[in-house]
Design a protein around this motif. Sequence first.
Motif, PDB file in Angstrom:
ATOM      1  N   LYS A   1       1.014  -1.239   0.114  1.00  0.00           N
ATOM      2  CA  LYS A   1      -0.162  -0.022   0.065  1.00  0.00           C
ATOM      3  C   LYS A   1       0.987   1.206  -0.032  1.00  0.00           C
ATOM      4  O   LYS A   1       1.886   1.276   0.725  1.00  0.00           O
ATOM      5  CB  LYS A   1      -0.665  -0.086   1.220  1.00  0.00           C
ATOM      6  CG  LYS A   1      -1.897   1.219   1.267  1.00  0.00           C
ATOM      7  CD  LYS A   1      -2.926   0.795   2.368  1.00  0.00           C
ATOM      8  CE  LYS A   1      -4.138   1.503   2.317  1.00  0.00           C
ATOM      9  NZ  LYS A   1      -5.023   1.520   3.406  1.00  0.00           N
ATOM     10  N   ARG A   2       0.661   2.049  -0.997  1.00  0.00           N
ATOM     11  CA  ARG A   2       1.550   3.382  -1.171  1.00  0.00           C
ATOM     12  C   ARG A   2       1.018   4.662  -0.509  1.00  0.00           C
ATOM     13  O   ARG A   2       1.250   5.602  -0.630  1.00  0.00           O
ATOM     14  CB  ARG A   2       1.894   3.488  -2.517  1.00  0.00           C
ATOM     15  CG  ARG A   2       2.858   2.356  -2.914  1.00  0.00           C
ATOM     16  CD  ARG A   2       3.628   2.620  -4.125  1.00  0.00           C
ATOM     17  NE  ARG A   2       4.564   1.731  -4.504  1.00  0.00           N
ATOM     18  CZ  ARG A   2       4.283   0.533  -5.248  1.00  0.00           C
ATOM     19  NH1 ARG A   2       3.070   0.202  -5.430  1.00  0.00           N
ATOM     20  NH2 ARG A   2       5.070  -0.201  -5.393  1.00  0.00           N
TER      21      ARG A   2
ATOM     22  N   ALA B   1       1.466   3.699   4.219  1.00  0.00           N
ATOM     23  CA  ALA B   1       2.155   2.721   3.489  1.00  0.00           C
ATOM     24  C   ALA B   1       2.872   1.560   4.200  1.00  0.00           C
ATOM     25  O   ALA B   1       2.663   1.387   5.365  1.00  0.00           O
ATOM     26  CB  ALA B   1       3.622   3.351   3.000  1.00  0.00           C
TER      27      ALA B   1
END
Length: 157
Positions: free
Chosen positions: A61-62, A67
Amino acid sequence: TRIVVTGDLDDEGIAGLADAPVDGYGVGTNLVTGLGQPTAGFVYKLVAIAGDDGVVRPVAKRSLGKATVGGRKWAWRAWLDAAPDDHEGPAAPPGPVLADIVGGSAEPPTPGARLLQAPVVERGRVVPRPSLEARRAAHLASRAELGPAGVLVTVRR
């Protein structure tokens, strides 16, 4: 600052918060499972996915502030000679410390480390669970492992 309230909310929970200074509500659990159905009280994050070629690729996940590091993780518990400088948790006393070590390797991070994870489902079938007596014994052993100081740190590798 906007205030958003979440956590297994339904229409009654939202009505109970009517006078609170809330800007929004999260009702995902009850939308997905339906009211009155049992739910798991944790967050699930996708960490890897298999492509059509069968190769498993990490997924991360960014999102800003959320993140994650992609790929499967293993959690181990082990005694370390000392807490690493970058450990998480309480201030550790000098000397040996009990640590939960989380990383991307299936190999024990240090001799004597024990895996904290246990299979729940294998090949689509629920794995038989230990008896209540076995779970009590494991819980008591984990508590005794902490010793009188009760210090446990987390290390990410």
